[in-house]
Scaffold this motif. Structure first.
Motif, PDB file in Angstrom:
ATOM      1  N   ILE A   5     -10.621  34.752  -3.045  1.00 11.95           N
ATOM      2  CA  ILE A   5     -10.270  36.068  -3.595  1.00 11.95           C
ATOM      3  C   ILE A   5     -11.121  37.161  -2.946  1.00 11.95           C
ATOM      4  N   SER A   6     -12.393  36.886  -2.770  1.00  7.51           N
ATOM      5  CA  SER A   6     -13.275  37.851  -2.096  1.00  7.51           C
ATOM      6  C   SER A   6     -12.826  38.082  -0.659  1.00  7.51           C
ATOM      7  N   GLU A   7     -12.338  37.016  -0.018  1.00  9.06           N
ATOM      8  CA  GLU A   7     -11.849  37.149   1.356  1.00  9.06           C
ATOM      9  C   GLU A   7     -10.624  38.062   1.419  1.00  9.06           C
ATOM     10  N   ILE A   8      -9.737  37.961   0.436  1.00  2.64           N
ATOM     11  CA  ILE A   8      -8.550  38.821   0.403  1.00  2.64           C
ATOM     12  C   ILE A   8      -8.963  40.283   0.227  1.00  2.64           C
ATOM     13  N   GLU A   9      -9.964  40.517  -0.599  1.00  2.00           N
ATOM     14  CA  GLU A   9     -10.465  41.882  -0.774  1.00  2.00           C
ATOM     15  C   GLU A   9     -11.018  42.422   0.543  1.00  2.00           C
ATOM     16  N   ALA A  10     -11.677  41.547   1.293  1.00  4.41           N
ATOM     17  CA  ALA A  10     -12.200  41.952   2.597  1.00  4.41           C
ATOM     18  C   ALA A  10     -11.061  42.223   3.579  1.00  4.41           C
ATOM     19  N   ARG A  11     -10.012  41.413   3.522  1.00  3.87           N
ATOM     20  CA  ARG A  11      -8.854  41.634   4.400  1.00  3.87           C
ATOM     21  C   ARG A  11      -8.217  42.997   4.129  1.00  3.87           C
ATOM     22  N   ALA A  12      -8.195  43.388   2.870  1.00  2.00           N
ATOM     23  CA  ALA A  12      -7.633  44.698   2.523  1.00  2.00           C
ATOM     24  C   ALA A  12      -8.409  45.828   3.175  1.00  2.00           C
ATOM     25  N   ARG A  13      -9.680  45.560   3.499  1.00  2.00           N
ATOM     26  CA  ARG A  13     -10.520  46.552   4.180  1.00  2.00           C
ATOM     27  C   ARG A  13     -10.483  46.377   5.694  1.00  2.00           C
ATOM     28  N   GLY A  14      -9.693  45.414   6.160  1.00  2.00           N
ATOM     29  CA  GLY A  14      -9.542  45.223   7.603  1.00  2.00           C
ATOM     30  C   GLY A  14     -10.361  44.102   8.190  1.00  2.00           C
TER      31      GLY A  14
END
Length: 325
Positions: free
Chosen positions: A117-126
């Motif tokens: 889930i934290s990785e997806i949040e990071a993906r949203a930031r590029g």
């Protein structure tokens, strides 16, 4: 200085500068499609299997869905659909089946799910796989065919990177859209190359530097630069196999420069290359941006028309040329 300038500069314009990596656009699209689809299915599985993580998983999903990369994913789907036509429905079903089977084999512990889930949040930031990111930006509806919009929204990359050994050597830097794919080749005059559309597009730019080793420590003067930028001298320094098209004065980083257009046939005669080169000098450093595209056979549009359509993109990037202080 002039004979030496001629020799060194001629060497920089060979057909070897048109070497490009062959990257498949369909494979890039497929990779990005699977990446985001797998991500979404994994989040759904987490919400189903670990209900207590549903709020954070939903928040991460919403963050990605509101990011530019979600619009890029919509662009990926639209592009694939345009390419496959009636075959898109079958493609969509097959991909969903494959990714569903892959996700079903994952054993989500609460710790692993929280990390994902934290990785997806990071993906949203590029912060994601570089190749996927470039593809998502290249297919973003606002950026496809509009590099200016992409760069204005902050999706850009500076080359060479500030403080890097290359930046010190080059004495200048230039900015490209973030969706352009960088790579290097074995060429003593090339600092690096960039290709549009995630490394599969029609435009390639070779960022070039020739350091002139002059006898007795001579330093090129403003008069040497003026001599170089005259049309008759630009013509004379082209390789024998190149055909001069045109030239005109311009500025690079506030310094006098020239834009020269020329054409070459590949050694095997199987494609033509139309090049547009922006060039200037800083002391004994000959600095240039060599933009080009390749054509196989007889295209629907003339090379002149294709070059004219590409010129705004060339100029957009050339206008970011900045000399190091």
């Amino acid at each position: 200085m002039k004979p030496l300038l001629t020799l060194i500069f001629t060497l920089s314009l060979g057909i070897s500068a048109t070497t490009a990596q062959n990257v498949s656009w369909p494979s890039r699209l497929n990779e990005a499609y699977a990446f985001v689809l797998g991500q979404n299915m994994s989040l759904e599985a987490i919400i189903e299997k670990i209900p207590e993580l549903a709020p954070s998983a939903g928040k991460a999903s919403a963050a990605f869905d509101s990011s530019p990369y979600a619009k890029g994913f919509a662009g990926v789907r639209s592009t694939i659909e345009d390419e496959l036509g009636e075959g898109y429905t079958a493609y969509e079903k097959n991909m969903a089946k494959m990714m569903s089977e892959a996700v079903s084999t994952q054993k989500f512990t609460e710790a692993a799910a929280t990390t994902f889930i934290s990785e997806i949040e990071a993906r949203a930031r590029g912060n994601m796989d570089a190749e996927v990111k470039r593809t998502l930006l290249a297919t973003h509806p606002d950026f496809a065919g509009n590099p200016e919009a992409e760069m204005k929204q902050g999706f850009r990359q500076r080359f060479p990177a500030k403080g890097s050994p290359q930046a010190t050597k080059a004495g200048f830097s230039v900015t490209f859209p973030a969706s352009w794919r960088p790579w290097t080749q074995n060429d003593q005059y090339s600092l690096g190359l960039f290709r549009s559309q995630a490394g599969t597009g029609p435009i390639i730019c070779n960022v070039m530097l020739n350091e002139i080793k002059a006898p007795s420590g001579q330093i090129a003067t403003e008069n040497d630069l003026k001599w170089l930028l005259q049309e008759e001298n630009l013509k004379s320094i082209l390789p024998a196999e190149a055909t001069f098209i045109s030239s005109e004065p311009t500025k690079l980083g506030g310094a006098p420069a020239a834009i020269m257009s020329f054409e070459q046939l590949s050694p095997r005669g199987d494609f033509r290359v139309r090049s547009t080169q922006f060039m200037t000098m800083d002391g004994n450093k000959l600095q240039s941006l060599l933009f080009f595209f390749r054509v196989v056979g007889e295209p629907e549009k003339s090379l002149d028309q294709m070059e004219k359509e590409n010129l705004p993109t060339y100029q957009l990037i050339a206008d970011t040329f900045t000399r190091s202080k």
